[in-house]
Design a protein around this motif. Sequence first.
Motif: not given
Lengths: 322, 394
Positions: A97, A113-116, A134-137, A155-158, A179
């Motif tokens: 992305e 994005e899809n693979d952390n 890294v974190g989620v998304e 984005e989802t791990t913030n 996010r």
Amino acid sequence: MWLRFILGIALVLTLDGQASAYRAYVSNERSNTVSLIDTDAWKVVKTIKVGQRPRGIAYTKDQKYVLVACGDDDTIQMIDTGTNAVADTLPSGPDPEFFTASPDGKFLYVANENDNTVTIIDIARREQVGAVQVGVEPEGMAMSPDGKILINTSETTNMAHFIDPAKREVLASVLVDQRPRFAAFTPDGSELWVSSEVGGTVSVIDPVKRVVKDKIEFAIAGMRSDPIQPVGINITSDGKLAFIALGPANHVAVVDVKSHKVIKYLLVGQRVWHMAFTPDGKYLLAANGVSNDVSVIDVAALKVVNTVQVGELPWGIAMSDH
Amino acid sequence: MLRGFCIAAFLLMAISAAPAANGLNVKIGYLGRADKTETISLIEMPAANDGVAGAELAIDDNNTTGKFLNQSFSLQELLLKDQDDPAAAVQKLADNGISLIVTDLPAAMLLKAADAGRQRGLFFFNAGATDDRLRQEDCRANVIHTAPSRAMLADGLAQYLVWKHWTRWLLVVGSHAPDKLFANALRRSAQRFGAQIVQEREFKDTGGARRTDSGLVQIQSQIPLFTQSAPDYDVLVAADESQVFADYMPYRTSQPRPVAGSAGLEPTTWDPAFDQWGAIQLQSRFEKKFSRWMTALDMQAWMAVRMVGEAVSHVNSDDPKAILRYTEGPDFALAAFKGRKLTVRDWDLQLRQPILLADGRTVVSVSPQQGFLHQYSELDTLGIDRPETKCKLK
């Protein structure tokens, strides 16, 4: 008389053209194209067909290519800036992305994005050379001015993850609001700004202590807080002003970098995403996702002075250096 | 490339193993239903792991975040039959050191579970029950609702129908209790937003199997008969949570009219076709892990476990009281791919959330609709608002 008048116009156009004709490449997420804007005429002079769902877009350091992340094709395409056609691809990993490059322009760091994962690509060799979990998304990517710290936001791990690009490992992670989409260092590297789209804030992080030292909040008269969703952040090269795109609030906030105070809100198009300065710093271009256009902001006057129609759902902008 | 992946996989394992040893390990319980209902449409039959799959994915997401904070999360699942005692299940989970429980239970069982858990300081996330009474007279101070209430679902649908000027409804109600509760919610919404129910009809469940070899022939002639000679209406609104008739309505009504409610255009919190606001990322993560589509129940359980993760990452504790204080407080917000932050209503502990309107192929719209204004949050135009609440949290 007429001839002199016409000549006069021609002369002005030429001079003006030499002074400010840059090229801006705008990725259109939905039309699968990149619009090439001439900043002299303020119009699209070419539309380049690219892969599916183009979003992140930037020049290579040598200005030979414009790289565009085509998420649904799992690749980064290289647009040759001479021919303005796709000339090659980079193996980006799944669903790229957004990305940033090392200061020497050799390596590209891509958020998948899809693979952390943040994937590291050697641009010259067109090869993946490593990956960091890294974190989620993962989404936002930024490099510190000294090239020593790579930032990724998930984005989802913030969180904003501090990554050592040489060792390719996460050194620290700082919690921000919901996010987080975009990260930018101030030009002197003393502050890291991270926008949180759903949280509605920009966290100002001390990159040495790795703590949030301030949070910038936004309030637009007559508007509820829900649509105020900060995304793109662009800071002037003198480090004085920051422009923050507020998404569906249809405004760009102008923030005094020193005091972290909002000094003005500029009305732009609908769902403003990412932005780019012209190299002379005179104008800031802002991609408006829903209204399919680009707003042109006069940086000195803090006014929107023009609007350029582009493709469908414009997302990001890459600006030539000259 | 292969090497890169191996190294990445190794790192992930190493890191996720570490926090369990000396960090914070948050155990979450899941109480689900062992008996799954039969649906009219074969493609809507719930999977055995409907709901709990969403919770498991959120555990993964929490653990990815947790590895940076030395926190880890685990899930223990118990499935209950209708005759099982929820109180005993709660004691069992509590004996295993669990104090946070996600539930997909009918209202009566949820209340038994919540009341049994109260003495032991347990906290519940209702991911399954849409009953308005759980947010009203039977609300509990130890139950947060990630499931929408029927009132929220009905309001989300009604706003769109009114926006379309489809304000004359033929309301068809099933004969089971949940159908009647949904009909109550639809009547309330019609009154709130200015729609008119031109007539109500009851569709009696006379028994019989949903799977037959020649049922189609009969249905094709039954439904036109059932829907004929109604006063003129714009849309047939069906209240059929029991899956007896609603899916037989589209294309078979006597008059050519669209269908909404329990079939046709359905209000929901999630749909496998939903791809806006980054939802595509959650959809792909889910499909990759479970090889099926993500349902609304999966989403409601995902949100519950993510709420725990979000709170724990800020309070760094699995104390239910601290988690509740944080989730109710002004700093809490959940990002759940709905284009805005989700927060908790402090008067009934209901999660504020937009309602999707899906037709089985695409998401047609997302409520609240433009123009439905509210002095605090437009999301509070959906469901029971503060001035109407009968909830006294205790």
